[in-house]
Write an enzyme that holds these catalytic residues in place. Structure first.
Site, PDB file in Angstrom:
ATOM      1  N   LYS A 200       0.837  -1.205   0.000  1.00  0.00           N
ATOM      2  CA  LYS A 200       0.000   0.000   0.000  1.00  0.00           C
ATOM      3  C   LYS A 200       0.874   1.258   0.000  1.00  0.00           C
ATOM      4  O   LYS A 200       2.093   1.177   0.125  1.00  0.00           O
ATOM      5  CB  LYS A 200      -0.957  -0.039   1.187  1.00  0.00           C
ATOM      6  CG  LYS A 200      -1.897  -1.261   1.156  1.00  0.00           C
ATOM      7  CD  LYS A 200      -2.953  -1.174   0.064  1.00  0.00           C
ATOM      8  CE  LYS A 200      -3.532  -2.501  -0.371  1.00  0.00           C
ATOM      9  NZ  LYS A 200      -4.425  -3.169   0.534  1.00  0.00           N
TER      10      LYS A 200
HETATM   11  C1  LIG Z   1      -5.383  -4.335   0.910  1.00  0.00           C
HETATM   12  C2  LIG Z   1      -6.837  -4.151   0.995  1.00  0.00           C
HETATM   13  C3  LIG Z   1      -7.568  -4.422   2.163  1.00  0.00           C
HETATM   14  C4  LIG Z   1      -6.970  -5.137   3.344  1.00  0.00           C
HETATM   15  O1  LIG Z   1      -5.930  -4.481   3.934  1.00  0.00           O
HETATM   16  P1  LIG Z   1      -5.097  -5.230   5.090  1.00  0.00           P
HETATM   17  O2  LIG Z   1      -4.362  -4.115   5.759  1.00  0.00           O
HETATM   18  O3  LIG Z   1      -4.203  -6.217   4.433  1.00  0.00           O
HETATM   19  O4  LIG Z   1      -6.094  -5.867   5.995  1.00  0.00           O
HETATM   20  C5  LIG Z   1      -8.909  -4.095   2.209  1.00  0.00           C
HETATM   21  N1  LIG Z   1      -9.526  -3.562   1.152  1.00  0.00           N
HETATM   22  C6  LIG Z   1      -8.886  -3.309   0.001  1.00  0.00           C
HETATM   23  C7  LIG Z   1      -9.630  -2.693  -1.136  1.00  0.00           C
HETATM   24  C8  LIG Z   1      -7.528  -3.620  -0.128  1.00  0.00           C
HETATM   25  O5  LIG Z   1      -6.890  -3.413  -1.288  1.00  0.00           O
END
Ligand SMILES: *Cc1c(COP(=O)(O)O)cnc(C)c1O
Length: 403
Positions: A200
């Protein structure tokens, strides 16, 4: 139109590849991050403590929210948002099928039912009209997902929520730094969930944040994030606290650690610069692809600032002699990492079977699932990495165009 059979291993002989592999993603980490983590190791306090509190304060400030609760994932933030909103068995929560599994799973873990509403095929965000049509007497909340970092049509979604008395919980896993009508994502809806997963826009390895302006929701999320205890460990053992706590409900183990928060503080400090750099790379791609008839760029909303977490193109498969998956494989063979966001949840066996959904029930999400391709987009890429990625895709598209 004559279509030759789809090649399973596209013939890429003679096409230029990237000299060195351009990975799909690389986190941007420097010496500051290393130092920050080493300091935590030497401090003797590893779990939730002063650094987590500092990260929460800075994050809340960064997105313009009153409260920020640091957690171990965005999934945990979504789950706690729903629970603090009082959502449980018998309730329905409307969301997009065009998302990562976590969005729907968090709903399912409360005992509620996810109700999918199809996307708008030009932005790949939830279509407000479809969301409005999905409201029933059981609906309690809507979870818009800001796909790729492009804010959803929040005016329409907030209006639907107002009309039916629903909570709005944003899945902002892609949307740190995004703005809508002058407001930062994180300060728009009742609650917002961010992700600091390794891929991210800022990362703590694993991590997430829940933001809200509601004192009561923030307090309950905090309690639920640490076993349902009335005061967290850091407070219990610090000067102001005491080694006494009460369990007020069966909570979860969802807290962030100071090791993660130390990374988060440094990463957050880099956020604006990284955001600007991603915007520059997206601009290069826009320029390279805007005149290519075989691809379609996602529509941008004038009211918003895009976080540019992902750069997603829609392939015009009618004009190509190969599938998206074949094209993606060929890109990898030509040294450019690519990815697919997403294969719509309604096509995955679990949701398909449990809710008896057919692929055609969400035609826009189905179409995007077959034609979307994500290109590398991260601050440590050079301009020439972006130009190379675009030209490798361009040459493949030209070779496999229908005559
Ligand atoms: C990555 C992601 C998540 C989950 O994030 P985590 O921190 O790994 O729990 C939720 N929603 C979307 C759209 C994502 O891309």
């Amino acid at each position: 139109m004559s279509r030759s059979p789809e090649p399973s291993e596209p013939d890429i002989a003679g096409l230029a590849s990237a000299d060195e592999y351009i990975p799909f993603h690389r986190p941007f980490l420097g010496e500051e991050e290393e130092q920050a983590v080493v300091e935590v190791l030497r401090s003797g306090w590893l779990t939730r403590g002063p650094r987590t509190a500092c990260f929460e304060e800075r994050f809340a400030d960064h997105v313009g929210a009153k409260h920020a609760v640091a957690l171990n994932s965005c999934t945990a933030a979504l789950h706690l948002s729903l629970l603090t909103a009082g959502i449980g068995p018998g309730d329905e929560v409307i969301t997009t099928p065009y998302t990562f599994a976590a969005t729907a799973n968090a709903i399912i873990h409360t005992g509620a039912t996810p109700v999918f509403a199809d996307i708008d095929g030009s932005s790949l965000n939830i279509d407000p009209e479809k969301a409005a049509a999905a409201v029933t007497t059981r609906t309690k909340a809507v979870i818009p997902v800001h796909f790729g970092g492009a804010p959803c049509d929040m005016n329409s979604i907030l209006e639907i929520a107002e009309r039916h008395g629903l909570y709005v919980i944003d899945d902002a896993a892609h949307a740190l730094g995004a703005e809508y009508s002058g407001l930062k994502v994180g300060s728009i809806s009742d609650m917002t969930a961010f992700s600091f997963y390794a891929t991210k826009s800022i990362t703590t390895g694993e991590g997430g944040m829940l933001t809200t302006d509601h004192d009561g929701l923030a307090e309950r999320a905090r309690v639920l994030s640490l076993h349902g205890m009335s005061a967290d460990a850091w407070k219990r053992y610090s000067d102001e606290g005491h080694a006494y706590y009460e369990v007020v409900e069966p909570g979860f183990k969802y807290n962030m650690s100071d090791l993660q928060a130390a990374l988060g503080i440094v990463q957050l400090g880099r956020d604006r610069k990284m955001h600007e750099r991603r915007a520059e790379i997206a601009c290069i791609y826009d320029r390279e692809f805007s005149k290519m008839p075989q691809v379609r760029l996602l529509k941008k909303d004038r009211r918003s600032v895009h976080a540019n977490h992902l750069y997603v193109l829609l392939l015009n498969l009618e004009s190509l002699r190969l599938s998206r998956d074949d094209l993606a494989r060929a890109m990898e063979n030509l040294n450019v990492g690519v990815s697919v966001h997403f294969r719509s949840l309604h096509l995955h066996p679990f949701y398909r079977e449990l809710y008896a959904i057919k692929p055609e029930d969400f035609p826009q999400a189905l179409k995007a699932s077959e034609s979307a391709l994500s290109l590398p987009l991260y601050p440590s890429m050079s301009d020439s990495d972006a130009v190379t990625s675009a030209s490798v895709l361009g040459s493949l598209i030209r070779r496999f165009s229908c005559k």
